[in-house]
Design an enzyme around this catalytic site. Structure first.
Site, PDB file in Angstrom:
ATOM      1  N   GLU A   7      -5.460   4.859   6.937  1.00  0.00           N
ATOM      2  CA  GLU A   7      -6.767   4.509   6.389  1.00  0.00           C
ATOM      3  C   GLU A   7      -7.772   4.178   7.489  1.00  0.00           C
ATOM      4  OE1 GLU A   7      -3.728   3.247   5.664  1.00  0.00           O
ATOM      5  OE2 GLU A   7      -3.784   2.167   3.773  1.00  0.00           O
ATOM      6  N   CYS A  28      -2.624  -2.031   2.904  1.00  0.00           N
ATOM      7  CA  CYS A  28      -2.170  -3.356   3.317  1.00  0.00           C
ATOM      8  C   CYS A  28      -3.389  -4.277   3.441  1.00  0.00           C
ATOM      9  CB  CYS A  28      -1.428  -3.251   4.645  1.00  0.00           C
ATOM     10  SG  CYS A  28      -2.513  -2.909   6.051  1.00  0.00           S
TER      11      CYS A  28
END
Length: 150
Positions: free
Chosen positions: A55, A83
Site C-alpha cells: 500500500e 495494517c
C-alpha cells in the site's frame, strides 16, 4: 474496468511479492477516471524495509504521478486489509476509498481487529469496500504461510 478488474491487478502485484519471497500482498491506486497511477507489492524482504508494504509503495507512486501528497479521488485496491501503519498513511493522504480482499484478523486496521479508517475521532473517514475476491486473496496468503510453517 470495475472493482473486480482492479483487484485482479492487485493480485498480479501480490504474485510479484511471492516470486521475490515476500508475503504476497499487492496494491493498485486508481485515479477518478479509472487510470492506474500506482502499483506496489510487499518489498520488506527485498529492500530490508519495514515500511515496504504494498500500500505504501502504491501510494508513493500515485503521489509522484499526481504531483502532490493528497490522494483526491483515488481508490486504493489491496489484496489484504491494511495494517495500522498503512491505514495511518491512508488517513494522512486523505485517501477517499479503499477496496480490499482478505481480512487480517491479527493486524487489520480497516474493520477486523480495529477500524482506524472510520474511527470517529479522526477528521477524515475512508469509504471501505471489504471482501472483494477475498477467497482468492486469502488462498494466496494461506499457501505462502503453509510453505513457511508446514
Amino acid at each position: 474496468m470495475n472493482d473486480l478488474d482492479y483487484m485482479r491487478l492487485a493480485i498480479a502485484e501480490a504474485h510479484k511479492a511471492l516470486a521475490s519471497g515476500d508475503v504476497p500482498v499487492g496494491a493498485v491506486a486508481v485515479d477518478p477516471w479509472g487510470t492506474v497511477i500506482g502499483t506496489g507489492y510487499n518489498r520488506r524482504e527485498a529492500d530490508h524495509d519495514p515500511a515496504g508494504h504494498a500500500e505504501i509503495i502504491a501510494m508513493r507512486m500515485a503521489a509522484a504521478h499526481l504531483g502532490k501528497w493528497r490522494m483526491d479521488g483515488v481508490t486504493l485496491y489491496c489484496t489484504l486489509e491494511p495494517c495500522p501503519m498503512c491505514a495511518g498513511a491512508m488517513l494522512l493522504a486523505r485517501l477517499p476509498r479503499l477496496v480490499y480482499g482478505a481480512l487480517d484478523p491479527k493486524l487489520g486496521a480497516a474493520g477486523s481487529l480495529m477500524d482506524t479508517l472510520r474511527h470517529p475521532g479522526v477528521p477524515h473517514q475512508v469509504d471501505i469496500q471489504a471482501g472483494v475476491l477475498a477467497d482468492e486473496c486469502g488462498a494466496l496468503l494461506s499457501a505462502f504461510f503453509q510453505r513457511l510453517r508446514p
